[in-house]
Enzyme design. Structure first.
Site, PDB file in Angstrom:
ATOM      1  N   LYS A 139      30.627  50.312  26.945  1.00  9.51           N
ATOM      2  CA  LYS A 139      31.765  50.038  27.825  1.00  9.51           C
ATOM      3  C   LYS A 139      32.629  51.282  27.860  1.00  9.51           C
ATOM      4  CE  LYS A 139      33.342  46.572  30.284  1.00  9.51           C
ATOM      5  NZ  LYS A 139      32.555  45.524  30.936  1.00  9.51           N
TER       6      LYS A 139
HETATM    7  P1  NAD Z   1      38.697  42.909  39.879  1.00 10.22           P
HETATM    8  O1  NAD Z   1      39.539  44.068  39.544  1.00 10.22           O
HETATM    9  O2  NAD Z   1      37.860  42.935  41.122  1.00 10.22           O
HETATM   10  O3  NAD Z   1      39.561  41.562  39.935  1.00 10.22           O
HETATM   11  C1  NAD Z   1      40.403  41.148  38.920  1.00 10.22           C
HETATM   12  C2  NAD Z   1      41.249  40.029  39.475  1.00 10.22           C
HETATM   13  O4  NAD Z   1      42.016  39.467  38.427  1.00 10.22           O
HETATM   14  C3  NAD Z   1      42.246  40.480  40.535  1.00 10.22           C
HETATM   15  O5  NAD Z   1      42.379  39.454  41.503  1.00 10.22           O
HETATM   16  C4  NAD Z   1      43.535  40.630  39.754  1.00 10.22           C
HETATM   17  O6  NAD Z   1      44.687  40.517  40.559  1.00 10.22           O
HETATM   18  C5  NAD Z   1      43.394  39.456  38.820  1.00 10.22           C
HETATM   19  N1  NAD Z   1      44.217  39.525  37.619  1.00 10.22           N
HETATM   20  C6  NAD Z   1      44.484  40.564  36.821  1.00 10.22           C
HETATM   21  N2  NAD Z   1      45.329  40.196  35.845  1.00 10.22           N
HETATM   22  C7  NAD Z   1      45.592  38.871  36.037  1.00 10.22           C
HETATM   23  C8  NAD Z   1      46.374  37.925  35.368  1.00 10.22           C
HETATM   24  N3  NAD Z   1      47.063  38.241  34.279  1.00 10.22           N
HETATM   25  N4  NAD Z   1      46.396  36.662  35.839  1.00 10.22           N
HETATM   26  C9  NAD Z   1      45.704  36.318  36.941  1.00 10.22           C
HETATM   27  N5  NAD Z   1      44.929  37.181  37.612  1.00 10.22           N
HETATM   28  C10 NAD Z   1      44.877  38.447  37.164  1.00 10.22           C
HETATM   29  O7  NAD Z   1      37.773  42.700  38.591  1.00 10.22           O
HETATM   30  P2  NAD Z   1      36.410  41.905  38.488  1.00 10.22           P
HETATM   31  O8  NAD Z   1      35.290  42.873  38.615  1.00 10.22           O
HETATM   32  O9  NAD Z   1      36.443  40.701  39.342  1.00 10.22           O
HETATM   33  O10 NAD Z   1      36.434  41.475  36.947  1.00 10.22           O
HETATM   34  C11 NAD Z   1      37.084  40.300  36.518  1.00 10.22           C
HETATM   35  C12 NAD Z   1      36.597  39.966  35.127  1.00 10.22           C
HETATM   36  O11 NAD Z   1      35.189  39.776  35.159  1.00 10.22           O
HETATM   37  C13 NAD Z   1      36.848  41.014  34.057  1.00 10.22           C
HETATM   38  O12 NAD Z   1      37.087  40.385  32.831  1.00 10.22           O
HETATM   39  C14 NAD Z   1      35.535  41.744  34.005  1.00 10.22           C
HETATM   40  O13 NAD Z   1      35.333  42.394  32.752  1.00 10.22           O
HETATM   41  C15 NAD Z   1      34.577  40.613  34.211  1.00 10.22           C
HETATM   42  N6  NAD Z   1      33.256  41.006  34.679  1.00 10.22           N
HETATM   43  C16 NAD Z   1      33.105  41.692  35.841  1.00 10.22           C
HETATM   44  C17 NAD Z   1      31.824  42.015  36.272  1.00 10.22           C
HETATM   45  C18 NAD Z   1      31.576  42.709  37.591  1.00 10.22           C
HETATM   46  O14 NAD Z   1      30.407  42.874  37.949  1.00 10.22           O
HETATM   47  N7  NAD Z   1      32.591  43.088  38.337  1.00 10.22           N
HETATM   48  C19 NAD Z   1      30.709  41.674  35.501  1.00 10.22           C
HETATM   49  C20 NAD Z   1      30.909  40.952  34.329  1.00 10.22           C
HETATM   50  C21 NAD Z   1      32.186  40.628  33.931  1.00 10.22           C
END
Ligand code: NAD
Length: 426
Positions: free
Chosen positions: A116
């Site tokens: 990571k």
């Molecule tokens: P992103 O940046 O596209 O979206 C994050 C979302 O969460 C946004 O809508 C943001 O406004 C919101 N957010 C942030 N802080 C917040 C809070 N305190 N309360 C409510 N909403 C909040 O990110 P993503 O890629 O969708 O990732 C989201 C989660 O999924 C993370 O934990 C990430 O590690 C995990 N994840 C992502 C992927 C991927 O392929 N993108 C894969 C596995 C896991």
């Protein structure tokens, strides 16, 4: 100072993701009776890299940023894991996320180890030019670690296909030729895979539907709440809606919305794309960013950031089923509360593994320079997610373990086995 009967120190300890990751590992190691030597090895990360690097800002100032890349384990293949840009990024958080990546790749049985990365930065404060310069310099700093057969980054919180394209281009400039397989989650034009953008949300949906089937829940009767409306949350909401569920609550970092009669996901997405946030969306009650966690619903998908479900709010969660789109949204204390209340939880290392699975497909396609149709990608993803869900559920039922422990035990067993087979060097 006590907040909800908990001291600030206890709350801070509970929110320490590295402690959470190690505690989860210890439980899994106990379940499989892991020998002490391997326990010592797998309980730590293999490599942790910190850099401080300057970026020329638009107003002529130079700012110094801190970034990390951590490789937890590379015994099953090259290291794999996203890069996040967030003001709260810390080395301990990145270590935890790297360890979870190792288990995630092992749960879905793809030949990668876990890594990571992260940069301590508030992306909203950066212009596009500053974002590009920060990305290219960070890519150069971690360039000594990453590459198609060594360590392959991908998008995570606040990084996207454009950021991946800049990383890939930077590495390619240094190499003197295009190294497309060094990064996944790229735009299609530069070697990305069809289906990658939606893959994590799709995997979350596949797991949610499989869990509903196991629990005898009808998707058409299920009310779903989603925290986080980014890449993972909005896609999962859209696909769950397509599967017949009603989305009753959503949120982003600026606020949350609730409507017991359902929110239309396409309209929410349009509104978010136009306004940059969900707040102000007409016809819904405003419930705050954490609102979906305790909203009246049957299924909860935390898809924002870590440490959202803790001992402070776990008793107020109304959902019967939790499917973790985010990484590390639940603390061990909250896990215990969910277990005692009979809440069925599909853990992050299984539920959100669709992203890394299609990243694996992207890497394979880049290495072969032979690209698949979206249908083919989705079919292969579906097969892997179904098989992995079934394997974890089987372990959970046979050994009487909660799903998280079953998934970790399965993963640790696979990684331990590879480590044992390879032997101790020198
Ligand atoms: P992103 O940046 O596209 O979206 C994050 C979302 O969460 C946004 O809508 C943001 O406004 C919101 N957010 C942030 N802080 C917040 C809070 N305190 N309360 C409510 N909403 C909040 O990110 P993503 O890629 O969708 O990732 C989201 C989660 O999924 C993370 O934990 C990430 O590690 C995990 N994840 C992502 C992927 C991927 O392929 N993108 C894969 C596995 C896991």
């Amino acid at each position: 100072m006590s907040v909800f009967g908990q001291t600030k120190l206890q709350a801070r300890e509970e929110a320490d993701e590295w402690r959470t990751a190690q505690r989860q590992f210890d439980l899994a190691a106990d379940v499989i009776g892991l020998e002490p030597e391997l326990r010592m090895v797998l309980r730590e990360v293999q490599r942790e890299f910190t850099c401080h690097f300057p970026v020329a800002m638009d107003d002529g100032r130079v700012e110094v940023f801190t970034g990390y890349r951590v490789q937890h384990n590379i015994n099953r293949g090259p290291a794999k894991g996203g890069i996040r840009y967030h003001p709260d990024v810390s080395l301990d958080e990145v270590k935890a996320l790297a360890m979870w990546m190792t288990w995630k790749c092992a749960v879905v049985n793809i030949p990668f180890g876990g890594a990571k990365g992260g940069v301590v930065v508030d992306r909203r404060r950066l212009s596009r030019r500053e974002l590009e310069h920060l990305t290219r310099r960070f890519a150069t700093e971690i360039g000594i670690l990453i590459g198609p057969d060594r360590d392959i980054p991908a998008p995570d919180v606040n990084t996207d296909p454009q950021v991946m394209a800049w990383i890939m281009d930077t590495l390619s400039m240094h190499a003197g030729y295009s190294v497309t397989a060094a990064v996944t989650g790229k735009p299609i034009e530069v070697g990305g895979s069809l289906g990658r953008v939606e893959a994590t949300g799709r995997g979350v949906t596949i797991c949610a539907l499989a869990a509903m089937e196991h629990l005898g829940m009808e998707p058409h009767r299920a009310r779903v709440a989603v925290q986080g409306f980014g890449n993972v949350g909005s896609v999962a909401a859209r696909l769950l809606e397509e599967a017949g569920c009603m989305i009753v609550a959503v949120s982003d970092e600026y606020g949350g919305l609730y409507n017991p009669n359902g929110l239309q996901v396409a309209r929410l997405m349009e509104y978010r794309d136009r306004e940059g946030r969900l707040q102000g969306f007409p016809g819904a009650e405003e419930i705050g960013s954490a609102g979906p966690l305790t909203a009246d619903c049957d299924v909860l998908v935390p898809a924002a950031i870590g440490n959202q479900l803790t001992s402070r709010n776990a008793r107020d969660v109304r959902a019967r089923l939790i499917v973790e789109g985010a990484n590390g949204p639940t603390t061990p204390e909250a896990d215990e509360i969910f277990q005692s209340r009979g809440v069925f939880l599909v853990p992050d290392i299984l539920a959100n593994a669709g992203g890394v699975t299609v990243s694996y497909f992207e890497w394979v396609q880049d290495l072969q320079s032979f690209f698949w149709s979206e249908h083919e990608v989705n079919q292969k993803l579906q097969a892997i997610m179904h098989r992995s869900f079934a394997e974890v559920l089987k372990m959970s039922l046979e050994k009487g373990l909660p799903m998280r422990l079953a998934a970790s035990a399965l993963a640790v067993k696979r990684v331990a086995s590879a480590t044992r087979d390879r032997g101790l060097y020198p």
